[in-house]
Scaffold this motif. Structure first.
Motif, PDB file in Angstrom:
ATOM      1  N   UNK B  22     -21.604 -28.949 -13.729  1.00 28.35           N
ATOM      2  CA  UNK B  22     -22.638 -28.922 -14.777  1.00 28.35           C
ATOM      3  C   UNK B  22     -22.528 -27.661 -15.631  1.00 28.35           C
ATOM      4  N   UNK B  23     -22.349 -26.509 -14.961  1.00 25.60           N
ATOM      5  CA  UNK B  23     -22.229 -25.246 -15.702  1.00 25.60           C
ATOM      6  C   UNK B  23     -21.003 -25.282 -16.600  1.00 25.60           C
ATOM      7  N   UNK B  24     -19.917 -25.815 -16.058  1.00 24.43           N
ATOM      8  CA  UNK B  24     -18.699 -25.896 -16.855  1.00 24.43           C
ATOM      9  C   UNK B  24     -18.917 -26.763 -18.089  1.00 24.43           C
ATOM     10  N   UNK B  25     -19.626 -27.895 -17.888  1.00 20.02           N
ATOM     11  CA  UNK B  25     -19.870 -28.775 -19.030  1.00 20.02           C
ATOM     12  C   UNK B  25     -20.766 -28.103 -20.063  1.00 20.02           C
ATOM     13  N   UNK B  26     -21.772 -27.388 -19.553  1.00 20.96           N
ATOM     14  CA  UNK B  26     -22.679 -26.692 -20.473  1.00 20.96           C
ATOM     15  C   UNK B  26     -21.926 -25.610 -21.247  1.00 20.96           C
ATOM     16  N   UNK B  27     -21.115 -24.838 -20.525  1.00 19.24           N
ATOM     17  CA  UNK B  27     -20.358 -23.768 -21.181  1.00 19.24           C
ATOM     18  C   UNK B  27     -19.374 -24.344 -22.192  1.00 19.24           C
ATOM     19  N   UNK B  28     -18.747 -25.462 -21.818  1.00 20.43           N
ATOM     20  CA  UNK B  28     -17.807 -26.107 -22.725  1.00 20.43           C
ATOM     21  C   UNK B  28     -18.489 -26.561 -24.002  1.00 20.43           C
ATOM     22  N   UNK B  29     -19.692 -27.130 -23.852  1.00 18.35           N
ATOM     23  CA  UNK B  29     -20.450 -27.556 -25.031  1.00 18.35           C
ATOM     24  C   UNK B  29     -20.840 -26.360 -25.888  1.00 18.35           C
ATOM     25  N   UNK B  30     -21.290 -25.302 -25.190  1.00 20.55           N
ATOM     26  CA  UNK B  30     -21.695 -24.089 -25.907  1.00 20.55           C
ATOM     27  C   UNK B  30     -20.531 -23.536 -26.731  1.00 20.55           C
ATOM     28  N   UNK B  31     -19.331 -23.639 -26.190  1.00 24.04           N
ATOM     29  CA  UNK B  31     -18.149 -23.150 -26.910  1.00 24.04           C
ATOM     30  C   UNK B  31     -18.027 -23.815 -28.273  1.00 24.04           C
ATOM     31  N   UNK B  32     -18.447 -25.064 -28.339  1.00 27.96           N
ATOM     32  CA  UNK B  32     -18.319 -25.769 -29.611  1.00 27.96           C
ATOM     33  C   UNK B  32     -19.406 -25.419 -30.606  1.00 27.96           C
ATOM     34  N   UNK B  48     -11.396 -15.533 -18.104  1.00 23.23           N
ATOM     35  CA  UNK B  48     -10.318 -14.874 -17.356  1.00 23.23           C
ATOM     36  C   UNK B  48     -10.895 -13.982 -16.257  1.00 23.23           C
ATOM     37  N   UNK B  49     -12.050 -13.351 -16.557  1.00 16.69           N
ATOM     38  CA  UNK B  49     -12.699 -12.532 -15.528  1.00 16.69           C
ATOM     39  C   UNK B  49     -13.116 -13.405 -14.345  1.00 16.69           C
ATOM     40  N   UNK B  92      -7.513 -22.271 -31.639  1.00 18.75           N
ATOM     41  CA  UNK B  92      -6.621 -22.265 -30.480  1.00 18.75           C
ATOM     42  C   UNK B  92      -7.258 -21.531 -29.300  1.00 18.75           C
ATOM     43  N   UNK B  93      -7.941 -20.419 -29.578  1.00 11.57           N
ATOM     44  CA  UNK B  93      -8.578 -19.673 -28.493  1.00 11.57           C
ATOM     45  C   UNK B  93      -9.695 -20.489 -27.859  1.00 11.57           C
ATOM     46  N   UNK B  94     -10.416 -21.223 -28.686  1.00 13.10           N
ATOM     47  CA  UNK B  94     -11.504 -22.036 -28.159  1.00 13.10           C
ATOM     48  C   UNK B  94     -10.958 -23.133 -27.246  1.00 13.10           C
ATOM     49  N   UNK B  95      -9.864 -23.748 -27.687  1.00 14.49           N
ATOM     50  CA  UNK B  95      -9.244 -24.787 -26.869  1.00 14.49           C
ATOM     51  C   UNK B  95      -8.747 -24.203 -25.543  1.00 14.49           C
ATOM     52  N   UNK B  96      -8.138 -23.030 -25.617  1.00 12.34           N
ATOM     53  CA  UNK B  96      -7.614 -22.386 -24.409  1.00 12.34           C
ATOM     54  C   UNK B  96      -8.764 -22.088 -23.444  1.00 12.34           C
ATOM     55  N   UNK B  97      -9.861 -21.554 -23.967  1.00 13.26           N
ATOM     56  CA  UNK B  97     -10.996 -21.216 -23.108  1.00 13.26           C
ATOM     57  C   UNK B  97     -11.530 -22.471 -22.417  1.00 13.26           C
ATOM     58  N   UNK B  98     -11.589 -23.540 -23.179  1.00 12.26           N
ATOM     59  CA  UNK B  98     -12.116 -24.794 -22.641  1.00 12.26           C
ATOM     60  C   UNK B  98     -11.243 -25.319 -21.499  1.00 12.26           C
ATOM     61  N   UNK B  99      -9.943 -25.294 -21.727  1.00  9.07           N
ATOM     62  CA  UNK B  99      -9.023 -25.802 -20.698  1.00  9.07           C
ATOM     63  C   UNK B  99      -9.068 -24.914 -19.459  1.00  9.07           C
ATOM     64  N   UNK B 100      -9.105 -23.612 -19.694  1.00  8.43           N
ATOM     65  CA  UNK B 100      -9.137 -22.687 -18.555  1.00  8.43           C
ATOM     66  C   UNK B 100     -10.408 -22.876 -17.735  1.00  8.43           C
ATOM     67  N   UNK B 101     -11.492 -23.132 -18.432  1.00 10.11           N
ATOM     68  CA  UNK B 101     -12.770 -23.337 -17.759  1.00 10.11           C
ATOM     69  C   UNK B 101     -12.731 -24.600 -16.890  1.00 10.11           C
ATOM     70  N   UNK B 102     -12.211 -25.666 -17.465  1.00  9.98           N
ATOM     71  CA  UNK B 102     -12.117 -26.923 -16.709  1.00  9.98           C
ATOM     72  C   UNK B 102     -11.173 -26.762 -15.514  1.00  9.98           C
ATOM     73  N   UNK B 103     -10.058 -26.082 -15.750  1.00 10.30           N
ATOM     74  CA  UNK B 103      -9.092 -25.884 -14.667  1.00 10.30           C
ATOM     75  C   UNK B 103      -9.701 -25.046 -13.547  1.00 10.30           C
TER      76      UNK B 103
END
Ligand code: ADP
Ligand code: MG
Lengths: 224, 200
Positions: B22-32, B48-49, B92-103
């Motif tokens: 849930x947190x990951x989904x919320x953070x991912x949405x917030x990124x957008x 990364x932290x 590109x940075x936003x996409x990278x953050x999103x993928x890293x978060x999901x991973x």
């Protein structure tokens, strides 16, 4: 005790086991015979994976037809190809599958998982992907997945056919140490050393039922 | 998702999968919703932290991004051409953050725990005729056997190569299909033998 009473098994109109009656009380029972002689069909009858076309199979008095679920709980089954009986992505998850089906509590599942991994020297592989295990490790995992369910009987259908000599020995040693009744179908006659009884199948009939000392030479002679 | 889980004892590992997803989904949405480059950069650094917190390295993070490298290059080039360097970096940075978060979720969550969570969530759909346990088992089986299917395909292709048939789609597809069906049969038997009750 396993009681098999006038069992006939047919697939469609083809009879693959003819009129078999036996009772099995020994601790170590071997099943040998040429390809297609009916070993697997016989083994599958014992835990209700297949049901007899006529006659009955009873495990400690439980009829496989009426009490399938209880029978499967009593009789563990190990298949030839371990790849097809490991159903979860990692080692520990797969071990848990059968125990979850038995509705065991989480802490008991964890405890039994640790114990069996230690017993077969697989502790380091707990979270390892199953598909990266060696053939021998896979078969040990498959056997472990059955043993954690505490069956009284263990039926194994050619568990070493796909393994090299070293891994075959590992499996043999594992089987020897088991407290359970073991029923083992195999082409590897060496595995039957020390067994109490050997059934020789030919074209769906039992053509010898004896000690290994008598049954193995009979079989070798017959195949020659 | 299959080989991804890295055993560990970090706070991220012990967090239960439900909240984590849930947190990951919320953070991912917030990124957008974020529109500024520094904020996206901050989000990436924060992610990364979290990798460090989970006992993972920068290398582990890069490995997650590598399969998507071609897409990154295309995005970067396209955005650069369309809207200039700042927006290109931002996208590109936003996409990278999103993928890293999901991973990060899959790296710190066992497949079985993830499946249990999905199964529990699906229980809400039970009135619609969904059997959550069956869906859970199906997901596990897919995770388990996708690499096996890959192996079968490789084996068959190698066998056909020795006969000069590697170019024929049918010479590969047919044996793969037959072996897969046989495998499915065996798997069904094994599941039954291990006490699975589809009605439970
Ligand atoms: N599911 C099935 N459907 C039809 N025939 C089968 C099936 N399984 C086995 N048979 C046939 O039954 C006979 C005995 O097979 P099996 O029990 O597998 O022997 P074994 O294990 O000794 O090789 C064989 O002729 C085989 O072709
Ligand atoms: Mg067989």
């Amino acid at each position: 005790m396993i009681e098999i009473e006038t069992v006939r098994l047919a697939y469609g109109d083809r009879t693959v086991l003819h009129d078999i009656s036996l009772s099995l009380t020994e601790r170590r029972i071997g099943i040998i015979g040429a390809n297609g002689s009916g070993k697997s069909s016989f083994a599958r009858l014992l835990n209700g994976l297949v049901l007899p076309s006529s006659g009955s199979v009873r495990i400690d008095g439980l009829d496989t037809r009426a009490k399938g679920k209880e029978v499967r709980r009593k009789v563990g089954f190990v298949f030839q190809n371990p790849d097809n009986q490991i159903v979860f992505p990692t080692v520990a998850e797969d071990l848990a599958f059968g125990m979850k089906n038995l509705r065991l509590p989480k802490d008991e599942i964890a405890r039994k998982t640790d114990a069996i991994l230690a017993r077969y020297d697989l502790s380091d592989l707990r979270d390892h992907p199953a598909h990266l295990l060696s053939g021998g490790q896979k078969q040990l995992l498959a056997i472990s997945g059955v043993l954690v369910m505490d069956p009284a009987y263990l039926v194994l259908d050619e568990p070493t056919t796909l393994l090299d000599l070293r891994n075959t020995r590992r499996i043999a040693a594992a089987l020897e140490a088991l407290a359970q009744t073991v029923i083992l179908a195999t082409h590897d006659l060496d595995l039957l050393e020390g067994f109490d009884r050997v059934l020789v199948f030919d074209e769906g009939r039992i053509v010898a039922d004896d000690t290994p000392a008598a049954a193995l030479p009979f079989y070798v002679e017959r195949m020659a | 998702m299959l080989d991804l889980y890295r055993p560990g004892t970090s706070p991220l590992h012990s967090l239960s999968p439900g909240p984590k997803i849930l947190v990951m989904m919320a953070a991912g949405t917030a990124l957008f919703l974020v529109e500024s480059l520094p904020l996206v950069l901050g989000a990436l650094l924060l992610t990364l932290a979290l990798y460090r917190l989970a006992g993972l390295t920068l290398g582990d993070a890069l490995v997650q991004l590598r399969p998507l490298a071609p897409i990154f290059v295309i995005f970067l080039a396209l955005q650069y051409w369309l809207s200039g360097p700042v927006l290109a970096a931002f996208v590109v940075l936003r996409l990278a953050a999103l993928i890293l978060l999901a991973s990060l979720v899959t790296l710190t969550t066992r497949a079985s725990d993830m499946i249990d969570t999905i199964t529990r969530a699906l229980a809400l759909l039970r009135p619609l005729g969904v059997n959550p346990a069956k869906v859970g088992l199906a997901i596990s089986l897919a995770l388990r056997f996708i690499p096996v299917l890959g192996q079968i395909t490789t084996d068959v292709r190698e066998a056909q190569k020795t006969r000069g048939l590697e170019r024929s789609v049918i010479a590969t597809a047919l044996p793969v299909a037959i072996r897969t069906l046989k495998m499915a049969d065996d798997i069904a038997d094994a599941i039954e033998a291990r006490g699975y009750d589809p009605r439970a």
